[in-house]
Design an enzyme around this catalytic site. Sequence first.
Site, short mmCIF file in Angstrom:
data_model
loop_
_atom_site.label_atom_id
_atom_site.label_comp_id
_atom_site.label_asym_id
_atom_site.label_seq_id
_atom_site.Cartn_x
_atom_site.Cartn_y
_atom_site.Cartn_z
N ASP A 1 6.38 -5.80 -14.49
CA ASP A 1 5.81 -4.79 -13.60
C ASP A 1 6.43 -3.45 -13.97
OD1 ASP A 1 4.79 -3.26 -11.54
OD2 ASP A 1 6.19 -4.05 -10.04
N SER B 1 5.27 -5.28 -2.86
CA SER B 1 5.08 -3.84 -3.03
C SER B 1 5.60 -3.08 -1.80
CB SER B 1 3.62 -3.54 -3.34
OG SER B 1 3.48 -2.23 -3.82
N TYR B 2 4.73 -2.35 -1.06
CA TYR B 2 5.21 -1.70 0.14
C TYR B 2 5.56 -2.72 1.23
CZ TYR B 2 6.17 2.11 3.32
OH TYR B 2 6.83 2.99 4.16
N HIS C 1 2.95 -6.76 -11.18
CA HIS C 1 3.23 -6.29 -9.84
C HIS C 1 2.86 -7.32 -8.77
CE1 HIS C 1 4.23 -3.19 -6.99
NE2 HIS C 1 3.03 -3.23 -6.42
N GLY D 1 0.81 -1.20 0.00
CA GLY D 1 0.00 0.00 0.00
C GLY D 1 0.85 1.26 0.00
#
Length: 421
Positions: free
Chosen positions: A343, A175-176, A396, A81
């Site tokens: 990605d 991701s985060y 991603h 996020g």
Amino acid sequence: MKFLPSLVSVLSLLSLHPTLSSPLEPSASNDKITSLPGVLTSPDFDQYSGYVSVSDTRDLFYYHTTGPDESAPLVLWLNGGPGCSSLGGGLSELGPFFAAANGTLVENPHSWNKVANMVFLESPAGVGFSTSTDPDFYNTVGDSATAQDTLSFVKGFLERFPQYKDNDFWITGESYGGHYVPGASKAIVDSNAAGDSSINLKGFLVGNAWTVAEEDNKGAAQYWWTHALNSDETFEGIMENCDFTGIGPLKGGEEKLGRGHVAGKLHSNPTPDYEPCIEDYLEEYMNLESVQKAMNVRPGTKWTQCSSVVDYSYEDLLSSMLPTYEALIDAGLEMVVFSGDVDAIVPVTGTKNWLAKLGLEVKTPWTPWTDSEGQVGGYKVEYEGLTFLTVRDAGHMVPYCQPKRALDFFAAGLNGELGSL
């Protein structure tokens, strides 16, 4: 992962098959999911969900699926996020089911609980069903608080499920998660060293990981240019004029990337196997009263994929995780950094940029790895201290775009067999 073209909207609730051999703690027994609405097949594993208190004001929500046996590794999954729910991973990427139309769930044949006992944690408080009675927390939360709350959750989870205390424990995410995963790992390493816990942390796997703002942002611009998504002049202008250290991911929010955008438009398969509307299906499913009751959710909670109340620290978003990696390498953790090679958001080019900054010795140079179908699954480099692995034709969300290849390298990583792929 093909979805059925038409599914009935009302299905019988199905009893789950018990697999845990140890007697359940009372709190674990209260969390057991006896049936889930909309399940098409009766699963051969147990499911649990509920809340673990991590402070006097914060309760974190989890979803747990048992694996092939009680002694299999225990694995925590963290979506990114920052502020997006790990139930997205649990019910639209690598968990046992995928959300489908009309409030139904379909089986994921490549679920990671085929090789591990999986836990999906909604973190930090304010994400999904996780809550704080102190609203100021939502405006002050950052990496340190998230890591400490994750540590507290793991301690509480192992108290609730003591049969896993001696199992190998891994943390995974994307991701985060590039901040969440190593941050939580460092918190556990420090806690163990201080004698405050004895969590059997083996290592972590993290994918398309937002790690160093400057390098990841440069990598995104490089990726767009090398894939003919912008002109030489545009690329040169970006490189000359952008302050890559002062901006978040060049995408406008993870929740907006959508499986039908990056993953869909750049995927070489003209008939991809994924469902572009799955996020909509998942939000619909998680807000059904029958589902929330089955999953032991507190009444009156609205679930969203990504939180609208968490105002995560922008300073932390832009901070470098390289010092954390250096500390964890010194601690001897096993680390796998994987990257979907199509990605365009947190791309392989950025990951290679920040890996170079670590200055690690190369033990095994760039070489292809083979998936379970005998195809080139991607490429890998073994460094002194970690393994870097690309996943061919993945965007991603690697487990979503390439579920079979993701399960292949995940299983190999848990077993220390990446070198043999």
